[in-house]
Enzyme design. Structure first.
Site, PDB file in Angstrom:
ATOM      1  N   GLU A  19      44.726 -65.349 -25.960  1.00 43.47           N
ATOM      2  CA  GLU A  19      45.230 -64.200 -26.718  1.00 43.47           C
ATOM      3  C   GLU A  19      44.201 -63.816 -27.765  1.00 43.47           C
ATOM      4  O   GLU A  19      43.732 -64.662 -28.522  1.00 43.47           O
ATOM      5  CB  GLU A  19      46.564 -64.536 -27.378  1.00 43.47           C
ATOM      6  CG  GLU A  19      47.253 -63.335 -28.004  1.00 43.47           C
ATOM      7  CD  GLU A  19      47.079 -63.259 -29.504  1.00 43.47           C
ATOM      8  OE1 GLU A  19      47.102 -62.134 -30.035  1.00 43.47           O
ATOM      9  OE2 GLU A  19      46.894 -64.296 -30.153  1.00 43.47           O
ATOM     10  N   GLN A  39      36.237 -72.582 -28.254  1.00 46.48           N
ATOM     11  CA  GLN A  39      35.781 -73.940 -27.969  1.00 46.48           C
ATOM     12  C   GLN A  39      36.976 -74.876 -27.820  1.00 46.48           C
ATOM     13  O   GLN A  39      37.883 -74.879 -28.650  1.00 46.48           O
ATOM     14  CB  GLN A  39      34.871 -74.464 -29.066  1.00 46.48           C
ATOM     15  CG  GLN A  39      34.304 -75.841 -28.717  1.00 46.48           C
ATOM     16  CD  GLN A  39      33.336 -76.337 -29.756  1.00 46.48           C
ATOM     17  OE1 GLN A  39      33.737 -76.815 -30.796  1.00 46.48           O
ATOM     18  NE2 GLN A  39      32.049 -76.222 -29.453  1.00 46.48           N
TER      19      GLN A  39
END
Length: 190
Positions: free
Chosen positions: A139, A158
């Site tokens: 999102e 990450q």
């Protein structure tokens, strides 16, 4: 619970298919020499990419956003451009290029890349639970009053891997989690 290193990430990807496709090093440059937002293995994490499949939120129907009764018509699909433009103060969903298979003793936390954060674009991803597998739904929130651009096939977030000292009694797979094995951009499921 300890964070796992690049050596562990490479080993798990190579020997157990934890991440597919997998990039053993950081990629910062395209084959044609153009700079990329980096992706691949980092010291203590893995920088994931988003695929060129987006669902951009629109409020053309003036509906209420209800996670128990979500209207799929609130999104416009965008693909094949190599990027996505998110309207001001709106959001978009995408999926990762990478498919994940999380080991039973591992939990991940995913954080947005600073390149996007410094532009007012927030990436939100929930943890990948023990024995969850699938493509990750991402999102992107555009917190700015201007349109914002997200690049497909480049780094967006990450993933950090944490391994527990002992395995859980019940994994995501054991409890038949509703997002197990998701393959595309997946909307909320009640």
């Amino acid at each position: 619970m300890s964070i796992k290193s690049d050596k562990w990430i490479r080993r798990m990807a190579d020997q157990h298919g934890m991440i597919e496709p997998f990039e053993a090093n950081q990629v910062k440059m395209a084959a044609d020499g153009q700079k990329l937002i980096s992706y691949g293995t980092s010291s203590y994490g893995y920088d994931i990419r988003c695929a060129d499949e987006f669902k951009v939120f629109t409020n053309i129907n003036s509906t209420i956003v209800d996670p128990k009764n979500f209207d799929p018509n609130s999104f416009v699909e965008v693909s094949g451009k190599g990027y996505c433009i998110i309207p001001p103060n709106s959001f978009a969903l995408a999926r990762t290029v990478e498919y994940f298979r999380i080991p039973r003793s591992v939990l991940t936390v995913c954080l947005g890349k600073s390149t996007y954060a410094r532009c007012g674009i927030i990436v939100n991803v929930t943890p990948f639970e023990p024995e969850w597998e699938g493509y990750v739904t991402l999102e992107f929130s555009n917190t700015t009053p201007l349109p914002a651009k997200i690049y497909a096939n480049e780094g967006v977030a990450q993933v950090l891997f944490f391994e527990s000292d002992e395995e859980c009694d019940v994994s995501y797979k054991d409890r038949a989690g509703k997002y197990q094995g998701q393959v595309g951009v997946t909307l909320p499921r009640p």
